[in-house]
Design an enzyme around this catalytic site. Structure first.
Site, PDB file in Angstrom:
ATOM      1  N   TRP A  46      94.202  25.382 -20.802  1.00  0.00           N
ATOM      2  CA  TRP A  46      93.163  25.544 -19.783  1.00  0.00           C
ATOM      3  C   TRP A  46      91.848  25.817 -20.498  1.00  0.00           C
ATOM      4  CZ3 TRP A  46      91.803  30.738 -17.337  1.00  0.00           C
ATOM      5  CH2 TRP A  46      90.912  30.573 -16.271  1.00  0.00           C
ATOM      6  N   ASP A  75     100.338  33.919 -19.723  1.00  0.00           N
ATOM      7  CA  ASP A  75      99.434  33.609 -18.614  1.00  0.00           C
ATOM      8  C   ASP A  75     100.258  32.900 -17.546  1.00  0.00           C
ATOM      9  OD1 ASP A  75      97.336  33.111 -16.925  1.00  0.00           O
ATOM     10  OD2 ASP A  75      96.245  31.789 -18.268  1.00  0.00           O
ATOM     11  N   LYS A  94      96.574  29.908  -6.783  1.00  0.00           N
ATOM     12  CA  LYS A  94      97.246  28.683  -6.350  1.00  0.00           C
ATOM     13  C   LYS A  94      98.495  28.976  -5.530  1.00  0.00           C
ATOM     14  CE  LYS A  94      96.028  28.325 -10.163  1.00  0.00           C
ATOM     15  NZ  LYS A  94      94.996  29.030 -10.964  1.00  0.00           N
TER      16      LYS A  94
END
Length: 334
Positions: free
Chosen positions: A60, A141, A177
């Site tokens: 990311w 993460d 999300k």
């Protein structure tokens, strides 16, 4: 941060008595707090001015800026092999072996962004063993738990294995999300500690980092997560919703590849169906992506990552035709 949100990640029956946890501004804030904490308290390897953190290549994009701003020495380890459009497991292992002992290793808990390529459970176990041998520090993460496979328990299996093996992990959780709370900035940062005394000390230091940074987090999104995860009926409904969403996205993966084959594409698109999560890392070049956008008004990142959540039965044939048009006769591997 509540036992319910931590239990979502570590397991409903997990012993959380030595887990220090704070609410964060989504996963971005969790990474920033965690990076700041590690930069202050992890011993620097010999010859290093800053604590090194190894992040996957690719990752990311915000990871790089976050950990740089947190005062860490951002380095990369191999993760994705563009020649095969699959996980570069051998390269990953070699780079973690070569990292200085006591480095911080960032791992995506599930649905690696942007590739959608996750290690198998056997590979996760080998990665855990290597990290333990090298005395590395683990930073997970977790941005897609429940949204990856549709099974929140399965999506947490790598994290839970590492904890069961004795790793004192740092974990960033995002509920953007998987709970549809992108605009509410809801997340947690937690640290698995070795004792109650260590937990108290870690909590104190996390509060000292947070107080001058943003003082206190918003309450609305976190209240939604807490309400859902502390109500048995709502939790069951939520898990069903995740399963339904993930199943639809997986169906779009399969259908996209099927339509590409029907159109006469000779490329091997099997990597698309093998990946997991809401993205497909297609292997398309930046020129192909530009052509998709300029000629067909299909928008995607220039690394070839497309959002499968944007596909449906009404547009998938149009998208497949466009992808075939820009890739026909050209390579989708490096």
């Amino acid at each position: 941060c509540t036992p319910a949100t931590l239990g979502f990640a570590y397991g409903a029956d997990a012993d959380l008595s030595n887990v220090a946890g704070v609410q964060s501004l989504s996963g971005t804030g969790a990474c920033r707090i965690g990076g700041h904490f590690l930069s202050k308290f992890v011993p620097k390897p010999e010859g290093f001015d800053k604590v090194p953190i190894y992040i996957p290549s690719p990752t990311w994009g915000n990871h790089i800026a976050i950990f740089n701003e947190a005062g860490m020495d951002v380095r990369r380890y191999r993760y994705y092999d563009s020649k095969t459009n699959r996980l570069d497991y051998d390269g990953l292992i070699e780079d973690l072996k070569d990292a200085p002992e006591g480095s911080v290793i960032l791992l995506h808990a599930c649905a690696h962004n942007p590739t959608g390529c996750d290690p198998t459970m056997d590979q996760w176990k080998a990665i855990s063993d290597l990290i333990k041998t090298k005395s590395h520090h683990v930073f997970f993460d977790s941005a897609y738990q429940g949204f990856a496979s549709g099974d929140a328990e399965a999506d947490a299996s790598a994290l839970r294995h590492f904890v069961s093996e004795g790793h004192q992990v740092v974990l960033a959780q995002s509920f953007a999300k998987n709970f549809g709370l992108y605009g509410e900035r809801t997340g947690t940062l937690s640290v698995v500690c070795g004792s109650a005394e260590e937990k108290s000390a870690v909590m104190s230091q996390l509060k000292l980092i947070i107080r001058p940074m943003y003082s206190s987090p918003p309450i609305h999104g976190s209240s939604i997560v807490r309400t859902v995860l502390t109500d048995e009926a709502l939790t069951t409904e939520y898990y069903d919703n995740c399963r339904e969403m993930a199943s639809r996205i997986q169906a779009m993966r399969v259908k996209l590849v099927e339509v590409l084959k029907e159109l006469g594409s000779t490329h091997d698109w099997s990597h698309v169906t093998e990946q997991i999560g809401m993205f497909a890392f297609t292997g398309m070049s930046s020129d192909m992506c530009d052509e998709l956008t300029s000629k067909y008004s299909i928008f995607l990142t220039k690394d070839g990552r497309i959002s499968l959540a944007g596909l449906n039965d009404g547009n998938i044939e149009y998208v497949a035709k466009a992808v075939h048009a820009v890739t026909d006769g050209k390579s989708i591997t490096a």
